[in-house]
Design an enzyme around this catalytic site. Structure first.
Site, mmCIF file in Angstrom:
data_model
loop_
_atom_site.group_PDB
_atom_site.id
_atom_site.type_symbol
_atom_site.label_atom_id
_atom_site.label_comp_id
_atom_site.label_asym_id
_atom_site.label_seq_id
_atom_site.Cartn_x
_atom_site.Cartn_y
_atom_site.Cartn_z
ATOM 1 N N SER A 1 0.807 -1.251 -0.090
ATOM 2 C CA SER A 1 0.138 0.096 0.176
ATOM 3 C C SER A 1 0.930 1.293 0.040
ATOM 4 O O SER A 1 1.566 1.384 -1.042
ATOM 5 C CB SER A 1 -0.838 -0.140 1.161
ATOM 6 O OG SER A 1 -2.068 0.802 1.045
ATOM 7 N N ASP B 1 -9.776 -3.847 -5.437
ATOM 8 C CA ASP B 1 -8.955 -2.829 -4.290
ATOM 9 C C ASP B 1 -9.540 -1.519 -4.342
ATOM 10 O O ASP B 1 -9.805 -1.126 -5.420
ATOM 11 C CB ASP B 1 -7.568 -2.871 -4.707
ATOM 12 C CG ASP B 1 -6.840 -2.215 -3.335
ATOM 13 O OD1 ASP B 1 -7.412 -1.388 -2.721
ATOM 14 O OD2 ASP B 1 -5.867 -2.680 -3.109
ATOM 15 N N HIS C 1 -8.215 -4.887 -1.530
ATOM 16 C CA HIS C 1 -6.786 -4.407 -0.831
ATOM 17 C C HIS C 1 -6.343 -5.324 0.087
ATOM 18 O O HIS C 1 -5.000 -5.374 0.289
ATOM 19 C CB HIS C 1 -7.127 -2.933 0.077
ATOM 20 C CG HIS C 1 -6.098 -1.999 0.193
ATOM 21 N ND1 HIS C 1 -5.017 -1.656 -0.695
ATOM 22 C CD2 HIS C 1 -5.472 -1.692 1.516
ATOM 23 C CE1 HIS C 1 -4.093 -1.093 -0.210
ATOM 24 N NE2 HIS C 1 -4.141 -0.915 1.317
#
Length: 686
Positions: free
Chosen positions: A538, A623, A658
């Protein structure tokens, strides 16, 4: 290794992007068309290339997976916690991917009531997540949120725990977060904006009515804030929290009168952050008021909550970060951080005999867990270190004795924490700042520069990267790897200034700290650039993207999970989830100085014709935090420009978002892929 198999080449369709009189060309902008069959085709081709190129590691991946799975206790359960007359338990059954949520009335000997069996609920779904479980005060009703896509858009439903009936109401597009008022009829919940997925509304639902009749209680119109709702530990207040990176505001209403109007606790003032806890006839406030950078504790009477009434309880300290408090009838428990390490401080309300819990290690994490009962002298906390499995401990604050309720079991009989060495060392950054690195490795390791080393970091949003135990990680340690965490600026590891010095126009400190830590590990002969690997996900994937542009020759391989790499384009698109709330973190690129600074480090914009390390890039099609097209565009551009023959894989999970796969064993399969990538590069075949 994989030269015979040709990687796909994404077609080039130049798109001119202009801002502040500056032009840049994005050749792969078209990849953000999620519904375009050519996009899906390209992602599938990249997946096919990855699968074919790693076919020789498939058996090893499977054996790694089985090895990791074998260490996990499959029929496991959480330590029960007692709340409002019931013991609550989350447990797993052997061979099953999902948790079972249950409770027992009054005693652990009482019959089990299964509230939710997520294994049954997940049937027919590639992804499943149940979240936001909230039980009414009369113990009859439970609200819960379900996400079957992995975009963190939950549908809230309500179950009668006495009859087992799930009501026909389905409240869509929520955060799952909800709380019951004391009338056991009124449920408050937070809802998201359909496009940006920002939590911006608080609604009120009445049992027995349709979702279409729900009443909007609060709308957060400022796009840099999001909202949540919860009940105070005292059960007296329903509280709405409006939160941005630098500013907070709370509203509240008595839980007994949920139809009254919410009143503001202290209206928002830019830069003023506070959180509050109710106890007796006062509120206790953790805040940065009066330039308390590392936060302090204040209190104010229940009937006078504006900041001019707040008085200090624990004043600000330059060297100690005040992180959180837990309130009990006889004790105040304060969670602090000093020199990068957790501290738990017990303070009797009587004012006498305050003390700290003793912790020996320098590579540990300790934090208070579920403490829902006011009238107890027992504090529940958790402890773990890089080599010590996580344990849950009940600590008697009066007698200062502790009971270990549970230590994470590592099955297989081979694990002994005494076989591993833990260290904390300090690298010097180029501006002279000392940056801590935590390490764990097998005893007897020689510092000869030949040890494969995985260096992990995150370094954004003030998130502290504490040392944690991982049974999965043993598969690397037992094959000779060193595992290291770089506690770089941008996190809050050494207090609030540590965060302030790694964001906005100081963001590059995050990247240079990581590079300086890497060079230090090499200089100290832990490893060498032929054996050093980096990993981040991320915003930590942004870190990976930056370091491979800035210092590609330092690393033999890099793992970037769901990487945020197209910083400028994403931050200019305020329709994308999260964007507007992030201006205080990265800067607002609509302002020229932030645009220029972000452009100077944005990984996608700075890919050049140079050699890059071996890279494994993972993403999820659904995501919502980092859209799949960021890593897809980045890999396409790297393929076109890089001048080496090193490995470059893009692995897209076509079913997930995610957080990756939802089942507990599916997630381990993803780690087995990463580890086989590292071990293959090291020539370790078994």
């Amino acid at each position: 290794m994989s030269n015979a198999i040709q990687p796909p080449k994404a077609k080039i369709i130049p798109k001119l992007l202009e801002k502040h009189g500056h032009s840049r060309t994005d050749n792969y902008y078209w990849l953000n068309e999620r519904e375009n069959p050519e996009v899906i085709d390209y992602l599938n081709k990249e997946n096919e290339y990855y699968q074919k190129s790693t076919a020789h590691t498939k058996d090893f991946q499977n054996s790694l997976f089985e090895e990791m799975k074998a260490r996990i206790k499959e029929d496991d359960e959480s330590v029960p916690y007692f709340y409002n007359g019931y013991f609550y338990i989350t447990r797993f059954e052997k061979g099953k991917d999902y948790p079972i949520h249950s409770r027992k009335k009054g005693s652990m000997e009482a019959p089990e009531e299964i509230m939710f069996d997520c294994n049954e609920m997940a049937k027919g779904h590639a992804y499943f997540n149940l979240s936001g479980l909230s039980v009414s005060e009369d113990n009859v009703w439970a609200s819960f949120g379900v996400d079957t896509v992995s975009r963190r858009q939950y549908t809230i439903q309500i179950k009668n725990l006495q009859t087992g009936e799930i009501l026909p109401v389905a409240i869509e597009n929520t955060t799952a977060g909800a709380t019951w008022a004391s009338d056991n009829q009124t449920l408050f919940y937070s809802r998201k904006d359909e496009q940006t997925l920002r939590a911006d509304k608080i609604y009120k639902h009445k049992l027995g009515t349709a979702a279409s009749q729900d009443v909007l209680v609060f709308f957060e119109k400022d796009e840099t804030f999001d909202v949540s709702v919860y009940k105070s530990k005292s059960k007296k207040y329903i509280i709405i929290n409006s939160n941005s990176t630098m500013t907070t505001e709370y509203r509240m209403v008595l839980s007994a009168t949920p139809d009254d109007k919410f009143t503001i606790f202290q209206k928002r003032t830019r830069g003023l952050e506070y959180s509050m806890s109710h106890f007796g006839d006062h509120f206790y406030i953790v805040t940065n008021k009066d330039k308390a950078t590392n936060f302090k504790l204040m209190k104010t009477p229940e009937d006078a909550t504006a900041k001019e009434n707040w008085v200090d309880v624990i004043p600000h300290r330059d060297e100690v970060l005040l992180e959180d408090i837990d309130i009990f009838a006889a004790y105040l428990v304060v969670t602090e951080r000093y020199n990068g390490l957790n501290q738990i401080r017990i303070m009797p309300w009587s004012g006498e005999g305050a003390y700290y819990l003793p912790f020996e290690s320098e590579t540990f994490t300790a934090y208070t867990t579920t403490n829902l009962d006011f009238e107890t002298e027992i504090l529940r906390y958790s402890f773990q270190s890089l080599a010590t499995p996580s344990s849950v401990i009940d600590f008697n604050m009066r007698t200062q004795t502790k009971t270990i309720l549970k230590e994470q079991e590592v099955l297989g009989g081979e694990f002994d924490k005494n076989n591993y060495t833990e260290e904390r060392i300090w690298a010097t950054a180029k501006d002279g700042t000392k940056v801590p690195i935590s390490l764990v490795y097998r005893k007897g390791l020689k510092k000869n520069g030949q040890n494969p080393t995985l260096l992990y970091a995150y370094g954004s949003y003030g998130v502290t990267m504490d040392c944690y135990f991982s049974s999965v990680r043993l598969s690397l340690l037992d094959r000779g790897f060193i595992y290291a965490i770089a506690h770089i600026r941008g996190g809050e590891d050494l207090g609030r200034p540590w965060y302030e010095n790694g964001k906005l126009l100081k963001k590059k400190n995050t990247f240079t700290d990581f590079i300086d830590c890497s060079q230090f590990l090499i200089a100290q002969k832990y490893t060498s650039s032929q054996h050093l690997y980096a990993e981040g996900g991320s915003a930590g994937g942004l870190l990976m993207g930056a370091i491979v542009n800035m210092a590609p020759s330092l690393y033999h391989g890099v793992i970037a999970q769901v990487p945020f790499v197209d910083v400028v384009t994403t931050m200019l698109d305020d329709s994308i989830p999260l964007t507007t709330g992030e201006y205080d973190e990265w800067g607002n690129p609509n302002v020229k100085k932030y645009y220029n600074y972000m452009l100077s480090y944005s990984p996608y914009d700075n890919v050049t014709a140079q050699e890059y390390p071996n890279m494994y890039v993972a993403t999820g099609l659904h995501d919502s935090q980092v859209q799949y097209w960021e890593p897809a565009k980045w890999v396409a551009k790297l393929r076109n420009l890089k001048t080496d023959n090193n490995i470059l894989y893009l692995d897209t999970n076509m079913d997930a978002g995610h957080g990756g796969a939802s089942g507990r064993f599916e997630a381990i399969k993803e780690i087995a892929k990463e580890y086989s990538f590292l071990l293959d590069l090291e020539g370790i075949k078994r």
